[in-house]
Design a protein around this motif. Sequence first.
Motif: not given
Length: 409
Positions: A114-117, A245-248
Amino acid sequence: MDSYLWTIIAALGAAAIALLVVEAVHRTVRRLGRRSILLSELSEHSHRPFQVATTVLAVQFGVRFSTEYGIGTAWRQTLLHFLVLTVIATTAWLVASLLVVSEDTALARFRIDVPDNRQARRIKTQIVMLRRVTIAVIVVLAIGVMLMTFPSVRGVGASVLASAGVIGVVAALAAQSVLGNVIAGLQLAFSDAVRLDDVVVVEGEWGRIEELTLSYVVVQIWDDRRLILPTSYFTTKPFQNWTRTQAAVLGTAEFEVDWSVPVQAMREELRRLVEGTELWDGRTCVLQVTDAVGGMVRLRALVSAADAPRLWDLRCQVREQLVGWLRDQRPTALPRLRAEVGHAEGTLPWQSVAPRGSVPGRPERPSADRRAGAHEPPDDARLFGGGDDGEARSHDFVGPDEPVDAPPR
């Protein structure tokens, strides 16, 4: 001859009973496993070690029963010792399979597709590391228990324990790099510094964490090469983690152009092309003049994407389309070295032209808007401001609030 026959009959009978019991338990667990992930994993992964361990244990009881009620011979004692060793090994196999089943059941609750994994990848990393540590401990304990069944080993146990301190020091000095990697692997698993599938930059290479063990880490580089590093590398040297922390992420595309470049027109073209592609996540689109010396103007286009692969393609697309736009729409802004010979009133587009109504030799007077500084750069000309994302980024780099001194009384 009767003792041999009696032992074989007892062993075969015990094995048959054990196989029947195991098969009945397996069918029951498999039927119940249709509604339970744990029981389904047990029937799939623990059936074979449970079958072998139960059969060997039943055979041992059968041989021991024939020994108690028959004539005890030396070959029976040897067979019983062998069966004890087999029971210890198969029991360790069964315990290891139960641990694997419990860990797989725990992993099934966390999805990494899923995107937020980020949370799921962190837990998966910790569980995988714990699995390897526990299996290694089980193997070591099983070997130790098997060795203790030999009387000669038990006899030298006191001397081994007495010299354990010296042996431990020598082993630690000889294997300090191995122990350092093991400790570093445990530290990585529980410090959340790096996880499986994290995008990192190490040794100048960009890739993702493909495998994380107690001794080494495998990084899958973007061109499908594998970079294998010791785990101590990630605790002793700096590295970039793009997905902690995040992929962006944000990325840049830089251009060196002529001073005649229309910055605002190029900014509008950048905005138009990123809004027309699905690679842009809609957060950041900024074009700024970062340098203007040496006869060239350096422009930096800063864009954002949901993850690093999309950002790479977006940066390449921005470069390609803006280069084409400059070539086709603003050829005078292409980088070049020029020398003007003659007066400054030529009609060619790259020559300086005096404004209309101006008197040669008299400096031009700035307009009212220019004198008042009425020109305000648009939002896409500022990185730290102009929008919610820019304001949040500006706030992150402000630092702690300074205390306000109280006014003197």
